[in-house]
Design a protein around this motif. Structure first.
Motif, PDB file in Angstrom:
ATOM      1  N   ASN A  25      -1.340   5.959   5.494  1.00 18.59           N
ATOM      2  CA  ASN A  25       0.121   5.897   5.424  1.00 18.59           C
ATOM      3  C   ASN A  25       0.621   5.086   4.226  1.00 18.59           C
ATOM      4  N   ARG A  26      -0.168   5.026   3.180  1.00 20.61           N
ATOM      5  CA  ARG A  26       0.201   4.212   2.017  1.00 20.61           C
ATOM      6  C   ARG A  26       1.592   4.537   1.486  1.00 20.61           C
ATOM      7  N   GLN A  27       1.860   5.814   1.269  1.00 25.76           N
ATOM      8  CA  GLN A  27       3.128   6.196   0.656  1.00 25.76           C
ATOM      9  C   GLN A  27       4.306   5.934   1.594  1.00 25.76           C
ATOM     10  N   THR A  31       7.695   2.949   1.209  1.00 26.43           N
ATOM     11  CA  THR A  31       9.151   3.102   1.353  1.00 26.43           C
ATOM     12  C   THR A  31       9.731   2.035   2.286  1.00 26.43           C
ATOM     13  N   LYS A  32       8.851   1.389   3.057  1.00 24.76           N
ATOM     14  CA  LYS A  32       9.288   0.324   3.965  1.00 24.76           C
ATOM     15  C   LYS A  32       8.993  -1.062   3.390  1.00 24.76           C
ATOM     16  N   THR A 208       9.179  -2.580  11.843  1.00 26.31           N
ATOM     17  CA  THR A 208       9.663  -2.224  13.183  1.00 26.31           C
ATOM     18  C   THR A 208      10.220  -0.809  13.248  1.00 26.31           C
ATOM     19  N   GLU A 209      10.543  -0.235  12.093  1.00 21.58           N
ATOM     20  CA  GLU A 209      11.085   1.127  12.043  1.00 21.58           C
ATOM     21  C   GLU A 209       9.936   2.064  11.679  1.00 21.58           C
ATOM     22  N   LEU A 213       5.932   7.546   9.641  1.00 22.10           N
ATOM     23  CA  LEU A 213       4.547   7.098   9.756  1.00 22.10           C
ATOM     24  C   LEU A 213       3.752   8.048  10.645  1.00 22.10           C
ATOM     25  N   ASP A 214       2.540   8.347  10.243  1.00 20.61           N
ATOM     26  CA  ASP A 214       1.657   9.214  11.019  1.00 20.61           C
ATOM     27  C   ASP A 214       0.855   8.354  11.985  1.00 20.61           C
TER      28      ASP A 214
END
Length: 337
Positions: A25-27, A31-32, A208-209, A213-214
């Motif tokens: 989930n790097r990308q 964004t977070k 927390t959001e 995310l996979d």
């Protein structure tokens, strides 16, 4: 200024699940505001970063399960510094359980100096598992890696492995090089981590959001039954000509047969007396660690012992000789070559 989170383990606390999730989930994490950098040949975790300083505390040796090292000790740490400078307003997350299991004073001094030079106080996250469970899980890993060691030997040695199982000593070591208040200790039990270690880790690093995310679960580090562990141990001792992928293929085939033929149920490697012996041995040091580092918590581990059956006696076999012969016969009957 960048925030740096150093996830140092310990081993057998869901680290593989965390690392697989973070790398997959790097990308989305970027964004977070979370950077999970690529440093070295391993893309899932930061073993190479640990490996670069591993010789400082281990007689000049690098970690045995990684490839040969041709770069100087500073190479990857300089790459990390570049990453930190490129992301001044993000959280840099590093994860490798070998930070805690392999590194000692010399390497920790190197790492401490590295962050001090950058005027960064790293936040350190460490998960701690009840010592008896940790011992059982560590034994499983040894057998999977090819050891022929009998479980009795593990029970003879656990008291001497202070920096592995004595969490007070381990945390004291890290606190002597890093800010005591920056060390976040999380008991590896359901009351503390919930049902998904990945969600707990995300919360610990401030995510927390979860949109984007996979969270699909991958099949990682599948647990072997006690009969399977004993079969693998015997195979490790008697079939030394089978190595590498050939060995893994053989054991995977054997596991399928054992699951079908023996239908093993989850159970402890220890008797209840052994389990209580281990936990009693570390009870005082666990309590002292809580007083020093977790003052709002009276005891380190609160959950009840897992309900899985305990071994009846220390002489109760994990796999009978008859079952071992039966599995070998079935393997070759089914065409394993």
């Amino acid at each position: 200024m960048s925030r740096v989170v150093l996830h140092i383990g310990t081993e057998k606390t869901g680290t593989t699940s965390i690392q697989h999730f973070m790398s997959q989930n790097r990308q989305a994490l970027l964004t977070k505001g979370i950077v999970y950098p690529n440093l070295g040949s391993r893309k899932d975790a930061h073993f190479d970063l640990v490996n670069s300083v591993h010789p400082l505390d281990n007689g000049g040796r690098h970690m045995e399960f990684l490839g040969p090292v041709t770069q100087p000790v500073d190479f990857l740490w300089n790459k990390l510094e570049e990453c930190i400078n490129e992301h001044p307003n993000k959280t840099i997350v590093l994860s490798a359980e070998h930070f805690s299991s392999r590194l000692r004073e010399n390497a920790l001094k190197y790492i401490s100096n590295f962050f001090e030079k950058l005027s960064i106080t790293p936040e350190i996250i460490i998960y701690l598992r009840p010592q008896a469970d940790y011992i059982e899980s560590s034994y499983s890993t040894e057998i999977k890696a090819g050891s022929p060691k009998v479980f009795k030997k593990v029970m003879e040695q656990y008291q001497s492995q202070s920096l592995r199982y004595d969490y007070e000593q381990l945390i004291d070591l890290w606190a002597s090089f890093f800010n005591k208040d920056s060390i976040k200790i999380i008991p590896y039990e359901k009351s503390s981590i919930g049902d998904d270690i990945r969600l707990n880790f995300l919360s610990a690093i401030g995510v927390t959001e979860l949109s984007g995310l996979d969270l699909a679960k991958a099949k990682l580090n599948e647990k072997w039954s006690n009969p399977m562990l004993e079969f693998a141990r015997l195979a490790n001792a008697r079939m030394t000509h089978i190595t590498g992928q050939q060995r893994l293929d053989f054991l995977t085939f054997a596991q399928e047969i054992i699951d079908i033929e023996l239908k093993p149920q989850p159970s402890h490697l220890m008797t209840i007396e052994q389990y209580n012996e281990v936990m009693a041995y570390y009870e005082s040091s666990n309590a002292r660690m809580c007083q020093k580092y977790m003052p709002n918590r009276q005891v380190l581990f609160m959950d009840e012992v897992k309900l899985n059956p305990f071994r009846e006696t220390v002489s109760t076999p994990f796999l009978t000789q008859f079952d071992f012969i039966k599995i070998i016969y079935t393997l070759f009957l089914k065409g394993y070559k």
